[in-house]
Every structure is written in C-alpha cells, then in structure tokens.
Design a protein around this motif. Structure first.
Motif, mmCIF file in Angstrom:
data_model
loop_
_atom_site.group_PDB
_atom_site.id
_atom_site.type_symbol
_atom_site.label_atom_id
_atom_site.label_comp_id
_atom_site.label_asym_id
_atom_site.label_seq_id
_atom_site.Cartn_x
_atom_site.Cartn_y
_atom_site.Cartn_z
ATOM 1 N N PHE A 199 -63.513 48.773 29.450
ATOM 2 C CA PHE A 199 -62.136 48.367 29.740
ATOM 3 C C PHE A 199 -61.242 48.590 28.525
ATOM 4 O O PHE A 199 -60.144 49.157 28.643
ATOM 5 N N ILE A 200 -61.705 48.164 27.345
ATOM 6 C CA ILE A 200 -60.917 48.341 26.121
ATOM 7 C C ILE A 200 -60.757 49.825 25.790
ATOM 8 O O ILE A 200 -59.678 50.281 25.400
ATOM 9 N N ALA A 201 -61.846 50.605 25.971
ATOM 10 C CA ALA A 201 -61.771 52.043 25.688
ATOM 11 C C ALA A 201 -60.762 52.724 26.605
ATOM 12 O O ALA A 201 -59.975 53.575 26.154
ATOM 13 N N ALA A 202 -60.763 52.368 27.897
ATOM 14 C CA ALA A 202 -59.802 52.950 28.836
ATOM 15 C C ALA A 202 -58.382 52.551 28.484
ATOM 16 O O ALA A 202 -57.452 53.374 28.540
ATOM 17 N N LEU A 203 -58.189 51.301 28.085
ATOM 18 C CA LEU A 203 -56.851 50.815 27.743
ATOM 19 C C LEU A 203 -56.316 51.512 26.498
ATOM 20 O O LEU A 203 -55.162 51.960 26.461
ATOM 21 N N PHE A 204 -57.164 51.644 25.482
ATOM 22 C CA PHE A 204 -56.725 52.307 24.252
ATOM 23 C C PHE A 204 -56.505 53.803 24.484
ATOM 24 O O PHE A 204 -55.572 54.390 23.926
ATOM 25 N N GLY A 205 -57.374 54.425 25.295
ATOM 26 C CA GLY A 205 -57.180 55.841 25.601
ATOM 27 C C GLY A 205 -55.870 56.087 26.314
ATOM 28 O O GLY A 205 -55.134 57.031 25.993
ATOM 29 N N ALA A 206 -55.553 55.234 27.280
ATOM 30 C CA ALA A 206 -54.289 55.369 28.009
ATOM 31 C C ALA A 206 -53.105 55.114 27.092
ATOM 32 O O ALA A 206 -52.064 55.781 27.203
ATOM 33 N N THR A 207 -53.236 54.148 26.175
ATOM 34 C CA THR A 207 -52.145 53.835 25.248
ATOM 35 C C THR A 207 -51.856 55.009 24.329
ATOM 36 O O THR A 207 -50.692 55.378 24.116
ATOM 37 N N ARG A 208 -52.915 55.606 23.783
ATOM 38 C CA ARG A 208 -52.713 56.751 22.880
ATOM 39 C C ARG A 208 -52.056 57.924 23.596
ATOM 40 O O ARG A 208 -51.108 58.534 23.084
ATOM 41 N N THR A 209 -52.569 58.244 24.794
ATOM 42 C CA THR A 209 -52.014 59.374 25.540
ATOM 43 C C THR A 209 -50.570 59.103 25.954
ATOM 44 O O THR A 209 -49.705 59.981 25.841
#
Length: 432
Positions: free
Chosen positions: A271-281
């Motif tokens: 969940f955290i990895a998906a959230l951070f990935g979406a934030t960066r993109t």
C-alpha cells in the motif's frame, strides 16, 4: 521574421536545457521566462503566479493522480498472472497461439491502468517467461509485447488522455469514449499480424497448445472477473453517464484496493509503495503540466501560436497535408521526449492550426495519442523499450528491430484514422 526568431530561441533553449539533463518541467519554465524577457513586456512574476493557480486549481486534474494510483495498486497484485491463466485456453489454438495473450492481456490491463509502461511491465513479467518456456520465437514474444503495451495510452482510462484534455480544454469523458473503437482496432491489427507472421514462419512456432475442454475454459474465466468488474465500474460509469472522469477514477481506486485485498496482495508495504509511486509520478507530471501552462502563456503573450496558425492557414495545407507533416514532426520528437512531454509541449502551439483547418479536437486527441504510442517504441528514448530491456536484458537496438512491424501497424492506424475519422468520433456521437 518574428515568428522565426521566436521559434528558434524557443527550440534552442529547450534543446540546450534538455541536453544538459534539466528536468522537463523546469526546462519548460525556464524557456517561458526567456520568451517573456526577450519578446514581451509583461511582468514574469505576475503571470507566473496567475498561471500556476489557474492550471493547478482544476477539479478535472484530480482524476490524474487517482488513475495513476489505481494502476500502481494493480501493478502489485496477481492480476497479470490471472489474466494469462484465464486467457490462455481461449487463444492457444489460434494462429500465433499464446502470443495473442500479449495483445488481449495488454488491452484488458490498459483498461484499468492508464499507463503504457505499467501495462508493458505487468503483462510482460508473466507472459515473456511463459512464452519463452513454451518455445515461442523472441521476435514474436517481445515484439508483440512492445507493440501491445502501447495500448495503455489509448484504451481508456488513459493518463495521456487526461493530460491532453486538460492542456487542450477538451472533455475527458468524450476522449475516453472516443478511444474505445481505435483501441479495439489496434488490438485487431496486432492480432492479425501475429496470425499472419505465424503462418509465414511455421518453423519458428512451437507445437499447438493442447486443447482444453469447454468446462475448464469456462472455469478459468472466473480469473478475469475482477478486472472485468473494474472495467465495467470505471469505463461503464462514464459511458452510461453516471460519473465524470474524476468520479470514475475514485471508483477505480476503490475497486483496485478491493481486488488487492481479496487477492491478499494488499499489505502495509505494498500500500505504501503504491502510494509513494503514484505520488512521485503525479508530481512529475504535475510539474510538466505547470511548466507547459506557463510556456503556453508566454507564447500567447508573444503571439507565436496565432502567427503559426496564420502561416499554416496561408500555406495551403489541407487536413491530410497537415496531419502528414505533424506525424513526421511528432515521431521525430518521440526520439528524444516521452509521450506526456510531447503532448504538453505541442498542444498549445498546434491547436490554433488544427482549428484553422477545421479538425475536430477530440479526433485530434486520439490521433495524437496513437502517434505518441509510436514514440513509446522509438529509440533512443522509447519508454517501452526501457521496460522490455529491463525484463529481458536485451539491447535497445536489438529490441527495436523486433518491433519495427508493430511501429508500421501504428502508422497504418494513423492512415485509417485519417481516412475514416468516424473510427474515433462515431461512438462519441452516439453517446454524448
């Protein structure tokens, strides 16, 4: 001479900054400042503040990070594995065999991810090892994945569609609906080529897959139910008029979280990895959009778009001539820029010219996305090439040779779209 000097300054500034490795968004902002200082008397700081607020305070733009987050969540699920298992019994006996899984799987995943790179990576990490273990030729396996991965840009919901819709002030709902038929057409063209290639290269094809009974085929279809349900929830809600693009994106995120939870892949870390990935993109795309908006303001103050539109209008180029010139131009840009950068860099400049010759902006958006798909598989900076290089360890130019036929199929799609514009506009006219 004014238009030539402005164009030259803009192009040189951008090329120098991009060549130095400056972020695209920052390069756009800096180029805008140069245009303001050299060709206008307007206050840069005042226009910057106004432009940044006007283009960031957009409800429509909210759909962008939501769709990106949805794709990031699904990327970390078993969705691709289930897609392969569910589709394989239905396509294994077709000419070309399981290579069609790349096309259909990418088409289905594109309808829930909105990203070409995510589509290629997610489907490829499952399909390429499976195809290799079954003896499929690398030209067929890798080439079909690279070509089909571009469907992530065209089949809605598409991140690039949202970017174009915001930049060109075109309804995102209309763009999503317009992308359905061209997306299906491209899937048919890719699968048709796979079937023809397999017939012409029988020695390179493995033995046909063992036939599976209808009961087992139908049983395996259950693996496709989560993604089909998500597609219906996202695209169906827009098509039926129940939701805007932003509301559909929220439905997609909720559905993706549910799929991940039911598949037991929704952990704290994922969940955290998906959230951070979406934030960066999202932050990267947001900076590019704001930089492009400021550059658009600078060019508007300098009069460059209006002058360029007048030049094109007086050149005698018709719709077909303009599209031919723009296609070459966009493909060349694709050698050095990613798809989103191409869209935001060029939209403000070409839209006046498009309007001058009477081209429908919704149709042009679909055309532009197909051309940007070409950029995804054009060296040296085609994003899909890098994704597949990471998956296979092959060299960029070796991969490029494998995807030449699929690039030519995209060219054929542009020709068909230009000759028959109803491919992109018919469904929109029936629904809106």
């Amino acid at each position: 001479m004014e238009i030539l000097s402005q164009s030259a300054v803009l192009v040189v500034t951008l090329l120098v900054l991009l060549g130095l490795g400056v972020w695209v968004g920052v390069a756009l902002l800096a180029s805008a400042v140069v245009i303001f200082l050299l060709f206008t008397s307007s206050p840069v700081d005042a226009v910057l503040g106004t432009t940044m607020w006007a283009h960031s305070a957009s409800w429509t733009l909210t759909a962008l990070p939501l769709f990106i987050w949805m794709g990031e969540i699904l990327y970390r699920t078993r969705l691709a594995e289930d897609l392969f298992s569910g589709l394989a019994p239905w396509v294994g006996r077709l000419p070309g065999g399981l290579a069609h899984v790349n096309v259909v799987g990418c088409g289905i995943f594109a309808a829930v991810s909105g990203s070409s790179a995510a589509t290629t990576a997610t489907v490829g990490r499952i399909s390429l090892p499976e195809l290799k273990s079954r003896g499929y030729d690398d030209r067929l396996a890798i080439g079909s994945l690279a070509g089909s991965g571009t469907l992530g840009l065209l089949i809605p919901p598409s991140v690039v569609m949202i970017v174009y819709g915001v930049a060109a002030q075109v309804s995102i709902n209309r763009l999503f609906i317009a992308g359905v038929v061209p997306g299906l057409m491209l899937m048919a063209l890719f699968s048709g080529y796979i079937a023809i290639w397999s017939r012409m290269n029988r020695d390179a094809m493995p033995a046909p897959e063992t036939s599976i009974g209808w009961a087992e085929r139908l049983y395996r279809l259950r693996l496709l139910l989560p993604v089909v349900g998500l597609i219906v929830g996202v695209i169906g809600s827009i098509y039926a008029g129940f939701a805007t693009a932003t509301e559909a994106a929220a439905i997609g995120v909720a559905g993706a979280l549910l799929i991940a939870a039911l598949g037991r892949s929704l952990t704290r870390d994922s969940f955290i990895a998906a959230l951070f990935g979406a934030t960066r993109t999202s932050a990267m795309i947001g900076l590019i959009l704001l930089g492009a908006a400021f550059l658009t303001s600078a060019m508007s103050f300098s009069g460059l778009p209006a002058d360029l539109a007048e030049v094109i209008s007086n050149s005698g180029l018709g719709k077909a001539g303009l599209i031919a010139v723009l296609t070459v131009f966009f493909v060349l840009l694709g050698c050095f820029l990613d798809g989103i950068s191409i869209v935001v860099l060029t939209t403000s400049v070409v839209m006046p010219a498009i309007a001058a010759v009477g081209i429908d902006p919704v149709w042009f958006g679909i055309y532009l996305i197909i051309v940007v798909e070409m950029a995804q598989i054009t060296p040296p900076l085609g994003f899909n090439l890098f994704v597949i290089q990471n998956l296979t360890g092959r060299g960029i130019f070796e991969i490029t040779r494998m995807i030449v036929p699929y690039f030519l199929i995209l060219v054929l799609a542009v020709i068909l779209l230009t000759a028959f514009p109803g491919i992109a506009t018919w469904l929109v006219q029936q629904t809106i």
